[in-house]
Design an enzyme around this catalytic site. Structure first.
Site, PDB file in Angstrom:
ATOM      1  N   ASP A 251       0.870  -1.167   0.000  1.00  0.00           N
ATOM      2  CA  ASP A 251       0.000   0.000   0.000  1.00  0.00           C
ATOM      3  C   ASP A 251       0.915   1.227   0.000  1.00  0.00           C
ATOM      4  O   ASP A 251       2.049   1.180   0.495  1.00  0.00           O
ATOM      5  CB  ASP A 251      -0.934   0.000   1.215  1.00  0.00           C
ATOM      6  CG  ASP A 251      -2.090   0.981   1.037  1.00  0.00           C
ATOM      7  OD1 ASP A 251      -2.070   1.756   0.069  1.00  0.00           O
ATOM      8  OD2 ASP A 251      -3.016   0.960   1.866  1.00  0.00           O
TER       9      ASP A 251
HETATM   10  C1  NOJ Z   1      -3.808   4.145   0.304  1.00  0.00           C
HETATM   11  C2  NOJ Z   1      -5.011   3.283   0.533  1.00  0.00           C
HETATM   12  O1  NOJ Z   1      -4.910   2.626   1.778  1.00  0.00           O
HETATM   13  C3  NOJ Z   1      -5.238   2.246  -0.541  1.00  0.00           C
HETATM   14  O2  NOJ Z   1      -6.479   1.639  -0.312  1.00  0.00           O
HETATM   15  C4  NOJ Z   1      -5.155   2.858  -1.913  1.00  0.00           C
HETATM   16  O3  NOJ Z   1      -5.412   1.904  -2.900  1.00  0.00           O
HETATM   17  C5  NOJ Z   1      -3.775   3.480  -2.070  1.00  0.00           C
HETATM   18  N1  NOJ Z   1      -3.605   4.520  -1.083  1.00  0.00           N
HETATM   19  C6  NOJ Z   1      -3.539   4.053  -3.461  1.00  0.00           C
HETATM   20  O4  NOJ Z   1      -4.230   5.217  -3.638  1.00  0.00           O
END
Ligand code: NOJ
Length: 709
Positions: A251
């Site tokens: 993530d």
């Molecule tokens: C952080 C988030 O937790 C995740 O769900 C998301 O896909 C990513 N950022 C990318 O934007």
């Protein structure tokens, strides 16, 4: 491939759509693509933009490996469907499949190959803003929605990812992110192996069984080990036990955050821990590319692990057909919601709404009413799309307003409007105008709720009541003594104040998406008879959290006549509204649940034997309508204490007045057994007595007994 090029494939960088191609940070992305030091780019869309960047990777880099483009298409690209929590309230996985199909088509035509959805984090925390993005508190319901959404994005055939209307899905966040202590985002999770396997892991397994191409690691720790550096979850369970051969992406800066967690000493250590644990691609931070070669030389990463990670990235690109067709047809680009897509979003939103209260049949409203007041901060607002909306879509395709839709649905009525109060803030100066409008109208619709910005990521709340002075507005309208309806637009369960007793009717509309106003009007005027059910318990107060239907029993279960039982002295037992609850404009009765046999051998279950639970459901009212028949299982005594109820079957049926049908559920080992605390994964089906409850919410009382011998 050189070692550098291999590590390059493991890098994913964000695009900054504000600066446009060639400007600012995008220059760094283009340079990395040119050098062959980039595997993927995210937060990017648009046929021209993606093609231009792809051209650099394909034509200017040494190996010409195409990039894979990702985007958070969570509940719609141009056509925003209701938020995922709302979709779960439909208790109809076809709703989420419809969202995914429309999203896949719109996204792929914009050069997007991969969405970071579905989110399948089961949670018992309504304070957690990200509850909006998941399917609520139950692993069975969440699993059904996760699988349906994966199929909607990717198609039934995993080989179909090459198609022009399909995108790769991503099962996220792996794992137990919804267990964040206190509901505060990114917070610590300490979880037993059995709870991990019984509560948090099942939706991921369901997504894998549906063919999900990728998985995203979660920001939280899992019993002291961050999910981004957790060999047990990422490698032992996901890749070995389940045989997942797809791509695991970190993530955002999840790899880098291992340092802040106090788990990695520095960037090199973070890369070592994360890659070795099973993360294949690093999003945003750059520790893999910066330190990989050195780590490899020092023997801190094995060549085999590196090659395996690269294989997974390249496999995804092959599955998507990018080596043959790296570009997207610019003439095919979808740049706005089609009429059909809007229709699907409207139906999905109406199907997701939950009627919480309806006394004296205030609802449905009559389209012949001579005057209707529409009041509240969300009555004339287009801010109803919910969390996770592509910025361009928010600007270009705002939600249909409730006020406009009511005017359209009741063309002959005099429709008046007053905002009353802001969505936040203490000013009550406008309430007088709303009260005057209510007094002058036959009926008033009060539209209140949460602005989308206070649900979703990094949007935990310690108080989950209606923000600002909105409750005061409802109370003032109630004091007029005239009939009114409260429509809630929100991204999480809310605690409802004393106003609930005064409101004749309450409709939970969630954040309904682009067709919000129309869908709300469809339900208010009865064009659609509401049939949604709560996918999550609504607490009475924040102090009662966690409160969820699938809790275990204490040694002293609640007894109103015995002080020394498990309770709060200042609250009645149970939630305000239970999981699975929702009313209709018609009435249903259920017969006694019947079992195909009252006992079954555990051994036979293990070998695949099943039994049937059936129940007759009848529409005893005067309108056609939907009921969701639900089956819950309770293992009375087991070697690990079991939840007092577990959902193991649900079916949404539509019945004409006076008609009936028989709903049948199959129960097998999966439904009657559970995972133990054995870290190697042991699923057991134990002999003993089971209660099976069948009804229209988790508070169902009709039950039958089953013996497993
Ligand atoms: C952080 C988030 O937790 C995740 O769900 C998301 O896909 C990513 N950022 C990318 O934007």
């Amino acid at each position: 491939m050189t070692v550098d090029e291999k590590f390059g494939q493991l890098q994913q960088l964000p695009w900054t759509w504000d600066t446009g191609p060639g400007g600012g940070e995008t220059k760094a992305v283009e340079d990395a693509a040119r050098k062959g030091m980039l595997g993927s780019v995210f937060s990017i869309f648009g046929a021209k933009t993606t093609n231009a960047l792809q051209k650099i990777a394909v034509e200017e880099s040494r190996l010409g490996i195409p990039l894979v483009f990702g985007l958070d298409v969570i509940h719609g690209m141009w056509t925003n469907f209701p938020i995922p929590l709302a979709q779960a309230a439909s208790f109809d996985p076809e709703v989420t499949a419809a969202d995914a199909e429309v999203s896949a088509k719109e996204a792929r035509s914009n050069g997007v190959h991969w969405t970071f959805a579905p989110m399948m984090d089961v949670t018992h925390e309504p304070r957690w803003g990200r509850i909006a993005e998941g399917s609520g508190e139950d692993p069975y319901l969440t699993s059904a929605f996760a699988a349906a959404k994966v199929r909607g994005y990717q198609g039934e055939d995993p080989k179909g990812l090459k198609a022009k209307d399909r995108i790769a899905a991503c099962a996220k966040h792996f794992v137990a992110y919804g267990g964040a202590e206190g509901g505060r985002d990114y917070n610590t999770v300490d979880v037993s192996e059995s709870r991990l396997r019984n509560l948090y892991l099942p939706p991921f397994k369901a997504a894998l069984d549906a063919g999900v191409a990728t998985v995203m690691a979660s920001f939280n720790t899992i019993s002291g080990v961050p999910a981004h550096a957790n060999p047990h979850t990422l490698t032992d369970v996901l890749k070995k036990e389940w045989g997942f051969d797809g791509l695991v992406v970190s993530d955002f800066t999840g790899v880098k955050e291992l340092i802040a967690h106090g788990f990695a000493e520095d960037g090199a250590d973070a890369a070592r821990l994360s890659l070795n644990a099973g993360v294949d691609m690093e999003m945003t931070s750059t520790h893999f590319v910066e330190n990989g070669k050195k780590l490899l030389r020092a023997g801190k990463i094995e060549q085999q692990r590196l090659d395996d990670a690269v294989y997974r990235v390249l496999q995804l690109k092959f599955q998507l057909g990018l080596f043959d067709h790296p570009y997207v047809e610019e003439t095919d680009e979808i740049t706005e919601p089609s009429a059909d897509a809007r229709k699907a979003a409207r139906a999905a939103a109406a199907r997701s709404m939950v009627l919480l209260k309806n006394e004296k049949s205030v609802l449905p409203l009559s389209a012949k009413a001579s005057s209707i007041a529409v009041v509240g901060p969300f009555a004339d607002s287009a801010d109803l799309l919910g969390t996770w909306v592509i910025p361009a879509s928010e600007k270009k395709f705002p939600a249909v307003k409730v006020l406009d839709a009511v005017k359209k649905a009741a063309p002959k009525a005099k429709v008046t409007y007053a905002k009353g109060v802001d969505a936040a803030g203490k000013d009550t100066g406008g309430i007088g105008e709303a009260v005057a409008a209510a007094k002058a109208a036959d009926v008033t619709v009060v539209v209140v709720g949460e602005p989308p910005a206070i649900s979703g990521e990094a949007a935990a709340r310690s108080d989950i009541s209606l923000p600002g002075a909105q409750e005061k507005l409802i109370e003032a309208v109630a004091a007029t003594g005239k009939p009114f309806v409260v429509v809630l637009v929100n991204g999480r369960p809310l605690t409802v104040g004393d106003w609930l007793a005064q409101a004749p009717a309450v409709l939970e509309a969630w954040h309904p998406g682009i067709e919000a106003g129309h869908a709300i009007a469809d339900v208010l005027f009865g064009t659609v008879n509401p049939g949604g059910k709560l996918p999550v318990s609504f607490p009475r107060t924040v102090g009662q959290i966690p409160i969820h239907y699938n809790h275990e029993s204490t040694g002293r279960p609640y007894d109103p006549d015995n002080k020394y039982t498990s309770k709060y002295l200042d609250l009645p037992d149970g939630p305000q509204f239970p999981f699975g609850f929702g009313l209709s404009y018609t009435d249903f009765t259920l017969g006694e649940p019947k079992l195909s046999r009252s006992s079954v051998a555990a051994d036979a279950l293990r070998k695949g034997d099943t039994l049937e639970v059936s129940v007759e459901v009848r529409n005893t009212g005067e309108r056609a309508g939907d009921e969701v028949v639900q089956l819950y299982v309770h293992d009375r005594a087991a070697s690990l204490t079991q939840p007092v109820r577990r959902l193991r079957g649900f079916r949404r049926v539509t019945l004409e007045p006076g008609k009936h049908t028989t709903v049948r559920f199959r129960l097998g080992a999966e439904d009657l057994g559970f995972w133990t605390n054995d870290s190697h994964g042991h699923f057991t089906v134990e002999a003993g007595a089971f209660d099976l409850y069948v009804g229209t919410s988790s508070a169902a009382t009709a039950k039958t007994g089953l013996t497993v011998s």
